[in-house]
Design a protein around this motif. Structure first.
Motif, mmCIF file in Angstrom:
data_model
loop_
_atom_site.group_PDB
_atom_site.id
_atom_site.type_symbol
_atom_site.label_atom_id
_atom_site.label_comp_id
_atom_site.label_asym_id
_atom_site.label_seq_id
_atom_site.Cartn_x
_atom_site.Cartn_y
_atom_site.Cartn_z
ATOM 1 N N LEU A 120 44.220 41.798 42.633
ATOM 2 C CA LEU A 120 43.565 41.845 41.317
ATOM 3 C C LEU A 120 44.415 42.584 40.281
ATOM 4 N N LEU B 9 37.936 29.432 30.455
ATOM 5 C CA LEU B 9 39.273 29.787 30.927
ATOM 6 C C LEU B 9 39.771 28.648 31.798
ATOM 7 N N PHE C 215 40.456 45.009 35.745
ATOM 8 C CA PHE C 215 39.727 43.782 35.479
ATOM 9 C C PHE C 215 39.311 43.673 34.019
ATOM 10 N N ILE D 292 40.315 34.064 39.315
ATOM 11 C CA ILE D 292 40.697 35.471 39.349
ATOM 12 C C ILE D 292 39.621 36.326 38.690
ATOM 13 N N LEU E 247 42.452 37.916 28.316
ATOM 14 C CA LEU E 247 42.161 36.486 28.393
ATOM 15 C C LEU E 247 41.363 36.029 27.181
ATOM 16 N N LEU E 248 40.513 36.923 26.672
ATOM 17 C CA LEU E 248 39.676 36.528 25.542
ATOM 18 C C LEU E 248 40.445 36.591 24.226
ATOM 19 N N ILE F 35 33.700 44.261 41.145
ATOM 20 C CA ILE F 35 33.063 45.283 40.318
ATOM 21 C C ILE F 35 31.589 45.435 40.698
ATOM 22 N N TYR G 173 42.407 30.893 36.275
ATOM 23 C CA TYR G 173 42.025 32.169 35.664
ATOM 24 C C TYR G 173 40.565 32.479 35.966
ATOM 25 N N ALA H 16 37.839 48.134 38.278
ATOM 26 C CA ALA H 16 37.152 47.669 37.078
ATOM 27 C C ALA H 16 38.076 47.779 35.876
ATOM 28 N N PHE I 285 47.518 40.447 39.538
ATOM 29 C CA PHE I 285 47.258 39.317 38.649
ATOM 30 C C PHE I 285 47.011 39.813 37.232
ATOM 31 N N LEU J 18 42.106 42.718 31.992
ATOM 32 C CA LEU J 18 42.367 41.296 32.227
ATOM 33 C C LEU J 18 41.466 40.420 31.351
ATOM 34 N N PRO K 65 45.159 34.815 25.362
ATOM 35 C CA PRO K 65 45.298 34.287 26.730
ATOM 36 C C PRO K 65 46.749 34.139 27.185
ATOM 37 N N ILE L 1 49.114 38.488 34.096
ATOM 38 C CA ILE L 1 48.461 37.774 33.000
ATOM 39 C C ILE L 1 48.575 38.588 31.712
#
Lengths: 235, 341, 462
Positions: free
Chosen positions: B254, C191, B320, C198, B327-328, C206, C195, B317, B257, B323, B331, B261
């Motif tokens: 996690l 996404l 994450f 993941i 991405l939002l 979490i 993605y 967390a 990645f 991440l 991206p 990303i």
């Protein structure tokens, strides 16, 4: 026999044939242009000559040697270079790296000499040699693409609609460059949408319809032919 | 009044518990993320088996280390694992190539969608995971030997007279140095060599690379070789620094990645930067600043609680959330991703 | 032989094989073991149905199955446990206030996001809101948690639940999972497929981290045990006259042959044995009804215009987009539905176990194994998913003794005290991971549509 000759090409991707016995040839120091309506099989004919399409019938020879069975990569190494219509540069690499990749198959030490020759042919590329190809304008990119293809020092250069999407001024400049390439004794085969302009610089023109030769002649003849004018050149 | 020694003590404390650990953890993540990003750039899929490839390579290092130790070979002040590492890398390369040939190649020829590759890579993950557990078991393993500290906290205290001790573990220094060397070597390879450039070209534009005569199989093999080497090195350094446990390595997937990303997947520089950003965020957000603040703040402002943003249990967390935000908002990551540059 | 592979008879064949396997376990091991496996097969089948809704119908790669399973488990605890009054008085107020503050913060953030157009102004406003919100929430939250966890930490230390029948939690678990899926889906759908994988994998980690650490909610790693069952307890059965009468009646021929003392002794044993079987049968009945209801609904949904549209989107997203279908919205629906089904199964699982142990949620068991079920059963085919759930769970359970047996066989010729031998035998359970991976790879390669493939037909976007 003419330097690059494709005779009676027949074949397609699926069950139906796109090419129905079409023949195309081009000699060194000559520009041949393939024109025709959408779906006539122009690009397909070029792909067949590149070996990207399996033919059911027909024969392709290069300098009197039968190359019908060669793979696209093998054809590159016997001297045929190809400039695709889109995605024809490595956008994340510099202009110079693009040219180096064009010469990937060459193992001699004169690569940098060839690069300098390309810079002489396309001076703008020399100025932008350290810039990423993705950052260049559309016309400059096309020059990179042609330059990359020239790096193998080919005897045949095939271009798939090199002027698609570029402005008329850029198109004229690009055609000038292509004429210069022709002076070096390369056989040039183009597929073109801008038929009238392309035929202007062509030594030979092929009008394809439904995968067969409809009209053949030198550029001036075709431009003068009223049928061709009406149907393909818009008046 | 704020005294100079208080400030120095606070800074030493921060380097000891934030800066140095984050730097070494970041290096480990960076190398792991590089592997993920290379597979993505060249082979065009998200490799869920990467954590387990790391575990496999590290396991080989451990077994070789034990063997070397048992026959009395050691590197003195350095961990014996460094001697075992090159051989472990060969093993990991072999396994990667075997899986590529027997599994991935088929889907590559089929031009399968990325989703299919993800599922297939989870199958490979299962198998690698099982191999590791079968051979070395699911438990914690320690394989560190050699000198533990470069700067010992007590000696530091005696020497400087500060009340905070600074500790730099040899594994931390090793991690940072090896990462630096590896990353520089990798970038040199990608930017300056013909083969490296052909890898970038293939990643950039597969069709054009084929047209230029670049041999796709060679590119893919070299990619796996580099990826396996990076994964084994990253895993070994992580294991030396902390400890080796198969499940922990799977869980590293996690943050790795997230790093890849965040930096722009497919972009090696991005992966390295992403690794450090993720590591620093994790450590900064879960560090309890109480003692640090006590040094710096006047008495009446001292915190009552731990002054911690998030409990350490929520470390994952943090990576994450970063991440998801990336991405939002962007991206493509910090450096535009998708191809190796 | 060719007929055996005909797609039409594959489903009945598969389920017949499954029944035989379970019967074989019943005869060779014991009926109690067979029923235990059967019950978990039922739950696995429901999970598999849920994942199939997401993957098979719509092509969504959700690797957060574990998280939604655990949410179902939370529902089981919160519904069935009695409220802890002391904990509520100690810190309930603080928790409620911080919850309200969290909602206020989120609402403000959403409003800011919607109304403020200047990007930098918006970002700084969001940042400030979040920091103030965090500080305010923490001001109430931390002391509240501390107070609650101090209430009888050995047995309670949490707020407890509603003290309602646990069976209600199956629906509530579905709703809880659906609610979280709504939030997760809003963030992550849209996404790219890998993605999404993941992101969902991260979210499930979490969720588990929260459950392990927020002791005031579900006691964290201290677990919640002794959840009240929806079915009778064995001890109560053994003490009730109607049950021993029933057992006496069933086994009357066998019992009549014995002397009175012999009869008493045998009856005693039989009652104990059968009480556990009876309990398991009760669960089987409940689970089977849930599975059948969900299966019928799934099949109906898949064949409805909605289901056809989903598959059309899956097979050609561009075309669907061009037809003006809002793909993200459709995907959100499917994501919520599938997660709800997984949540239901999660609640059922905790009900069956009678306890909630956050540490037992492992991604291999609760995410990847479920994926295996869907892919091997037949993605896109509900019957296939159910079969996959049965088959893979059965293999997962039975491969363990089988691998020990294999290892014993392999090591039979080895020296009795050899270190390698003991190591191999001890690590036998990991062999099943290997086999599962192998089965997944072989299926993907040689039977990519699964054992009971989706019926292919032309579906149009209507």
């Amino acid at each position: 026999m003419i330097y690059l000759t494709a005779e009676n090409m027949t074949g397609g991707y699926g069950a139906t044939d796109i090419l129905n016995g079409c023949s195309i040839s081009v000699d060194r120091g000559e520009i041949a242009v393939i024109v025709g309506p959408n779906g006539a099989g122009k690009s397909t004919a070029m792909k067949a000559m590149l070996g990207m399409l399996k033919l059911r019938k027909g024969q392709i020879t290069l300098d009197n040697r039968d190359i019908t069975a060669l793979s696209p990569q093998a054809r590159v190494s016997v001297g045929i270079a190809f400039v695709p219509q889109t995605n024809n540069v490595f956008t994340g690499m510099t202009v110079e790296e693009n040219l180096e990749m064009g010469a990937y198959l060459r193992h001699d030490h004169n690569i940098h000499q060839t690069i300098e020759e390309i810079y002489q042919l396309f001076p703008i590329l020399g100025k932008k040699r350290r810039q990423n190809a993705g950052e260049l304008s559309g016309g400059q990119r096309q020059q990179v693409a042609v330059g990359r293809a020239m790096m193998t020092q080919p005897s045949v250069l095939m271009l798939d609609e090199p002027t698609a999407g570029v402005s008329p001024i850029v198109m004229d400049e690009l055609f000038d460059r292509i004429l210069e390439v022709k002076q070096t004794g390369v056989a040039i085969l183009m597929v073109e949408q801008n038929a009238a302009q392309a035929l202007n610089i062509a030594d030979k023109g092929y009008v394809l319809v439904n995968g067969t030769n409809k009209h053949t002649g030198n550029g001036e003849e075709l431009l003068a032919n009223p049928v061709v004018r009406r149907t393909f050149l818009g008046g | 009044m704020l005294e100079l020694t208080d400030i120095i003590n606070a800074l030493v404390l921060l380097s000891n518990f934030v800066l140095i650990p984050a730097l070494s953890y970041g290096s480990q993540l960076a190398m792991g993320a590089l592997g993920i990003t290379l597979v993505y750039g060249v082979l065009r899929f998200s490799n869920f088996a990467h954590g387990d490839l790391m575990a496999f390579g590290t396991m080989l290092t451990i077994l070789l280390t034990w063997w070397l130790q048992s026959i009395g070979i050691s590197l003195g002040a350095f961990p014996t694992a460094l001697l075992a590492l090159p051989f472990a890398i060969l093993g990991a390369i072999a396994l990667s190539l075997i899986f590529d040939k027997s599994v991935y190649q088929f889907y590559r020829n089929q031009k399968s969608s990325p989703v299919i590759f993800v599922i297939v890579s989870t199958g490979v993950m299962f198998m690698m995971n099982a191999i590791v557990r079968l051979i070395i078991g699911p438990n914690d393993q320690r394989f560190f030997d050699g000198t533990k500290f470069i700067i010992h906290p007590r000696e530091f205290k005696d020497f400087t007279g500060l009340s905070e001790g600074l500790a730099i573990k040899s594994t931390q220094l090793l991690t940072v140095v090896i990462t630096l060397v590896t990353v520089i070597a990798l970038f040199w390879f990608l930017q300056k060599t013909r083969t490296g450039k052909s890898m970038r070209a293939y990643s950039d534009n597969e069709d054009l690379a084929l047209l230029s005569g670049i041999n796709p199989n060679k590119v893919i093999w070299i990619t796996w070789i580099i990826v396996a080497a990076l994964a084994t090195t990253a895993g070994t350094l992580y294991g030396l620094d902390k400890s080796f446990k198969p499940f922990t390595y799977f869980m590293l997937l996690l943050p790795m990645f997230a790093s890849a990303i965040l930096g722009g997947i497919g972009n090696p520089i991005g992966a390295v930067v992403g690794g450090y950003v993720i590591a620093f965020s994790e450590v900064l957000v879960t560090y309890a600043y109480k003692k640090f603040l006590i040094y710096l703040l006047p008495e009446f402002m001292e915190p009552r609680g731990l002054a911690q943003f998030l409990s350490t249990d929520y470390k994952f967390a943090v990576s994450f959330i970063i991440l998801v935000v990336v991405l939002l908002i962007r991206p493509t990551g910090i450096f535009k991703g998708k191809t190796i540059r | 032989m060719k007929n055996l592979l005909n797609e039409n008879i594959r489903a009945p064949l598969a389920f017949a094989m499954m029944a035989l396997l379970l019967l074989f376990v019943g005869v060779s091991q014991s009926w109690s073991v067979a029923l235990s496996i059967f019950n978990l097969c039922l739950i696995s089948a429901i999970m598999s149905l849920g994942v199939n809704i997401q993957w098979g119908y719509a092509g969504l790669l959700n690797l957060g199955v574990m998280g939604f399973t655990a949410l179902g488990g939370v529902a089981a605890v919160l519904i069935s446990q009695a409220p802890v009054a002391e904990a509520w008085t100690a810190g309930g107020q603080n928790i409620l206030i911080s919850l309200a503050l969290a909602i206020v913060t989120i609402v403000i953030c959403l409003q800011v996001k919607r109304r403020v157009t200047n990007i930098w102004f918006r970002r700084s406003a969001l940042g400030i809101t979040l920091i103030i919100g965090y500080l305010a929430i923490n001001h109430f939250y931390a002391p509240g948690v501390k107070a609650i966890e101090a209430v009888e930490p050995a047995t309670k230390g949490f707020l407890g639940g509603f003290g309602l029948p646990i069976i209600l939690s199956w629906a509530v678990g579905g709703m809880l999972a659906a609610a979280i899926a709504l939030v997760v889906g809003k963030i992550t759908l849209g996404l790219r497929a890998d993605y999404l994988a993941i992101a969902t994998l991260g979210i499930s980690e979490i969720i588990i981290a929260v459950l392990k650490n927020e002791d005031w909610l579900t006691r964290g790693v201290k677990n919640v045990a002794g959840l009240v069952r929806p079915v009778p307890y064995e001890l109560d059965l053994q003490r009730s006259a109607w049950f021993s009468d029933g057992v006496r009646w069933i086994y009357s021929t066998k019992l009549d042959k014995l002397s009175e003392i012999g009869q008493e002794k045998l009856l005693h044993d039989l009652v104990i044995q059968n009480s556990s079987i009876f309990v398991k049968l009760c669960y089987s009945g409940l689970f089977t009804s849930v599975l059948l209801i969900l299966l019928i609904l799934s099949i109906k949904a898949l064949n409805s215009p909605w289901g056809r549209m989903m598959r059309a989107i899956r097979d050609n997203e561009e075309a669907a987009n061009a037809m003006g279908k809002n793909i993200v919205k459709q995907h959100l629906q499917v994501f919520i539905l599938g997660s709800a089904v997984v949540g239901i199964a999660g609640a059922m699982l905790v009900t069956l176990d009678g306890q909630f142990t956050p540490a037992s949620y492992q991604p291999l068991r609760f995410t990847f194994l479920i994926w295996l079920m869907v892919i091997i059963g037949g993605s896109g085919n509900n019957l296939g998913a159910v079969f996959g759930g049965f088959f893979i769970w059965f293999m997962w359970v039975e491969l363990e003794p089988l691998s020990i047996f294999l290892m014993n066989l392999i090591t039979a010729n080895m020296d009795g005290v050899s270190v390698i031998k003991t190591h191999l035998i001890n690590s036998a359970p990991h062999l099943r991971l290997f086999m599962m991976g192998l089965v997944l790879l072989l299926t993907m390669r040689f039977m990519p549509k699964g054992f009971i493939p989706e019926k292919t037909r032309l579906h149009s976007i209507s």
